[in-house]
Scaffold this active site. Structure first.
Site, mmCIF file in Angstrom:
data_model
loop_
_atom_site.group_PDB
_atom_site.id
_atom_site.type_symbol
_atom_site.label_atom_id
_atom_site.label_comp_id
_atom_site.label_asym_id
_atom_site.label_seq_id
_atom_site.Cartn_x
_atom_site.Cartn_y
_atom_site.Cartn_z
ATOM 1 N N LYS A 124 29.635 34.434 -32.820
ATOM 2 C CA LYS A 124 28.931 35.751 -32.846
ATOM 3 C C LYS A 124 29.752 36.744 -33.475
ATOM 4 O O LYS A 124 29.362 37.898 -34.143
ATOM 5 C CB LYS A 124 28.427 36.281 -31.401
ATOM 6 C CG LYS A 124 27.293 35.457 -30.788
ATOM 7 C CD LYS A 124 27.202 35.676 -29.306
ATOM 8 C CE LYS A 124 25.984 34.484 -29.066
ATOM 9 N NZ LYS A 124 25.992 34.308 -27.412
ATOM 10 N N GLN A 168 27.404 36.579 -21.914
ATOM 11 C CA GLN A 168 27.702 35.060 -22.118
ATOM 12 C C GLN A 168 27.261 34.430 -21.076
ATOM 13 O O GLN A 168 27.943 34.630 -19.964
ATOM 14 C CB GLN A 168 29.021 34.841 -22.749
ATOM 15 C CG GLN A 168 28.997 33.467 -23.546
ATOM 16 C CD GLN A 168 27.949 33.423 -24.717
ATOM 17 O OE1 GLN A 168 27.917 34.283 -25.412
ATOM 18 N NE2 GLN A 168 27.266 32.365 -24.843
ATOM 19 N N ASP A 193 19.861 41.062 -26.172
ATOM 20 C CA ASP A 193 19.669 39.577 -25.745
ATOM 21 C C ASP A 193 18.025 39.478 -25.580
ATOM 22 O O ASP A 193 17.534 38.407 -25.228
ATOM 23 C CB ASP A 193 20.283 39.101 -24.576
ATOM 24 C CG ASP A 193 21.266 37.777 -24.708
ATOM 25 O OD1 ASP A 193 21.017 37.249 -25.824
ATOM 26 O OD2 ASP A 193 21.921 37.319 -24.105
#
Ligand code: NAP
Length: 666
Positions: A124, A168, A193
């Protein structure tokens, strides 16, 4: 090959064939490059007459290679994501042009240090850097608790330079951390997200524009669209119903008008159901479970699974595979995603796209020239009713809605009930790049017969500017005085048509000033009370010893006590040198309780503090001082209800010396 890139030639004949074949060949004189993007060039045969129409069809043609093991074409996430990456670079550049120095900011929060998470985060960060996104890796130790994660998220929510936040998953903590609590703690406007309940809700109800779409399902949709296969009306089957993949995937397919079947670990006849799919999306986390026999001939197969299996032929002894038996499925499918290089890169790039989108929305709001104010309608009545009836006739707008209309971010608004809120000072930092507005001070005004004083003029002005002239304008008023609390006119709530609503809430909302004044008032009362009590119950010597105690055998006057001695005309600095008479004068205030008049002081704007003499106005002359002052809850110094006519007299109730003792007490 053309300059090292793969090319596919499209002729009218190849277009009409169900599966165009990938040719590897050199550029010939009768073909021309129609489009070069990423690593693949598309050649159009010179015999192709309708170029524009062909281009319309060939946009999705990149990555249409036939897999060596079977008939299916490979749907490459690597190729698709590099196209999106190029588009995002341009969008980031455009943002910097709109506001110099502006860059999308992404925070990746990691709890602990799982190796697989480290790999994903590195990916990422690398993508973010290539696109021009300012990505920050926020590391929390394994010892971090849920509360600590929430505090960090709150900090990031407030940070104006962070436009996207992801945590995460799974968190690698020594403590239990509820993943739903964490994803819901991210400001939905920064939830790149797409996992906040609010964003999930948008997707569930078919609103695919307002919030952020979850990355993996969104990436899958991009891949499916690139096949050119018609989604509307197709039979889609999703294996898996997780929060991050299966469930939102089925919703996205549904809102693209596929007829969707969702399967999970309790589903009967899984194979049979999968075999009915025109589009099969697999997200179950079971290595190569979906076999050739599960695939309907010609189906589009999307494999989200990432599983590590043993492979002694590899140096690492491991190999990544999907949830689908790739070789078998490729024999029947028309399109299939590889693992790795399929859904994975799309997930990452969709995260980047959401971050850029979040930054674009933020900048748009920042540069938004006009607020999107939707004024409440006014129902003007004749004759003008009483102030309170007017105030009550209006239903105030929810404060969160108003905040949204004037461009505040959700995390900057701390509602206090539904009609009031505190605004985070972080908003000032976020808006620091904006042009400063004008501050108009409405100063003292002698009210007109209809009562238009400072408040009415202030609100009227803001109303005229904002509602009628469409200028961004907002009123800033200090806390109200206590008039209305005691049933009196006033209260900085305005009058007539121009009022602060809800009036009762505004007027009864006691803020810092009143607490400070009340506390000071009470402290003074307690000091006075204690002083009178101690002086009545102790000798001069005892009082003196308490005021000037021996510390380590030595008595000393403080600076303020020395001042008092000067004031009393005692020219001495050694505490042991005072005569008993001098010590008594020093120690005693000798307050006569009969002279104490306790006044009510309710706020900093109180008439008493402002030294206003009451009962002098024409309208007050026919009311006796007792009536007036009783109304104010005061007492006369002579003990009768209501003090002397002039409230200034009451100031004598506070002997100057008392300040000395207050200072001592500190
Ligand atoms: P998950 O939370 O474990 O969910 C798995 C889902 O599959 C559940 O709904 C489960 O059913 C269902 N399932 C499990 N075993 C099954 C079986 N034998 N038959 C039918 N259904 C079964 O996993 P996830 O997070 O959705 O991830 C799924 C896979 O996708 C994993 O391999 C993961 O690594 C991968 N993934 C990839 C990406 C990417 O970027 N490529 C992103 C996310 C996930 P129940 O609900 O009944 O338990």
């Amino acid at each position: 090959m053309l300059g090292g890139v793969r090319c596919r030639i499209i002729t009218p004949a190849s277009i009409s064939r169900p599966r165009p074949v990938l040719h590897r060949f050199s550029r010939s004189k009768n073909s021309e490059i129609a489009s070069v993007c990423g690593s693949t060039a598309l050649l159009l045969h010179s015999s192709f007459k309708q170029v524009p129409a062909a281009l319309g069809r060939v946009v999705c043609v990149r990555s249409m290679s036939t897999d060596a093991t079977g008939a299916a074409r490979v749907l490459s996430g690597n190729d698709a994501s590099s196209d999106v990456k190029e588009e995002l670079k341009k969008r980031v550049e455009a943002l910097g042009q709109k506001l110099p120095g502006f860059r999308p900011g992404l925070a990746i929060v990691q709890v602990g240090g799982r190796e697989d998470s480290n790999v994903y985060i590195r990916m990422k960060l690398k993508n973010a850097e290539a696109i021009g996104i300012n990505a920050t890796h926020v590391k929390l130790p394994r010892s971090a608790t849920e509360v600590e994660v929430l505090l960090k998220l709150n900090e990031l929510n407030q940070d104006p330079n962070i436009h996207g936040i992801i945590v995460q998953m799974p968190p690698d903590s020594e403590h239990y951390i509820n993943p739903h609590t964490i994803t819901d703690a991210v400001n939905p406007e920064k939830d790149v997200d797409g996992l906040h309940t609010m964003n999930e809700g948008h997707v569930a109800t078919g609103d695919l524009e307002t919030g952020f779409l979850p990355c993996t399902p969104n990436g899958v949709m991009e891949l499916i669209k690139r096949t050119g296969v018609k989604i509307a009306g197709s039979d889609a089957v999703v294996l898996g119903r997780s929060k991050i993949v299966g469930t939102p995937m089925s919703e996205l397919l549904k809102w693209h008008h596929a007829t969707v079947t969702v399967c999970h670990s309790k589903t009967k006849d899984l194979e049979q159901k999968a075999a009915a799919a025109d589009i099969l999306v697999v997200a179950i986390g079971r290595a190569e479970m979906v076999k050739e026999s599960w695939i309907k001939p010609g189906a589009v197969v999307i494999d989200c699974g990432i599983n590590s299996i043993d492979d002694p032929t590899k140096k690492s002894g491991k190999r990544l595979v999907g949830d689908v038996d790739y070789k078998g499925a490729a024999k029947r499918a028309s399109w299939i995603t590889p693992v790795p290089g399929g859904v994975g890169p799309m997930t990452v790039i969709m995260l980047m796209r959401n971050t850029v989108l979040a930054a674009e929305k933020m900048l748009e709001r920042l540069l938004q020239p006009k607020w999107n104010l939707r004024p409440l309608p006014l129902n003007i009545q004749t004759p003008v009713p009483s102030d309170i009836s007017i105030a009550r006739a209006q239903v105030p707008k929810e404060i969160s809605q108003l905040a949204e209309e004037i461009g505040l971010m959700r995390a900057e608004v701390n509602p206090y009930g539904s009609k009031k809120a505190k605004i985070s000072l972080g908003a000032i930092k976020r808006l620091s790049a904006c042009k400063t507005g004008k501050y108009v001070v409405v100063a003292g005004i002698t009210p007109t017969p209809l009562g238009e004083g400072k408040s009415t003029t202030t609100y009227g002005l803001a109303q005229a500017l904002a509602t009628h002239k469409k200028v961004n304008a907002i009123v800033c008023v200090r806390q109200p005085s206590q008039g209305p609390t005691f049933g009196l006119k006033g209260g900085a709530a305005g009058g007539g048509y121009s009022q602060v609503i809800p009036m009762e809430e505004f007027n009864l909302h006691l803020t810092g000033d009143i607490h400070a004044v009340t506390a000071a008032n009470n402290l003074l009362a307690a000091q006075l009370d204690a002083r009178v009590f101690h002086e009545a119950s102790q000798t001069d010597a005892a009082l003196y010893i308490r005021l000037v105690p021996a510390v380590k055998g030595k008595r000393q006057f403080s600076k303020i006590q020395l001042k008092r001695l000067v004031k009393l005309g005692i020219d001495k600095t050694d505490p042991d040198s005072l005569t008993p008479e001098e010590a008594g004068r020093f120690a005693r205030l000798d307050i006569d309780p009969d002279t104490i008049t306790w006044v009510r002081v309710v706020d900093t704007n109180d008439r008493f503090l402002r030294g206003i003499t009451v009962g002098q106005a024409d309208t007050e002359r026919n009311i006796g001082p007792e009536d007036l002052l009783q109304h104010f809850g005061c007492q006369r110094s002579d003990g009768r209800a209501g003090p002397t006519a002039d409230m200034n007299d009451m100031k004598v109730a506070f002997p100057g010396e008392l300040q000395f003792y207050l200072a001592e007490a500190e």
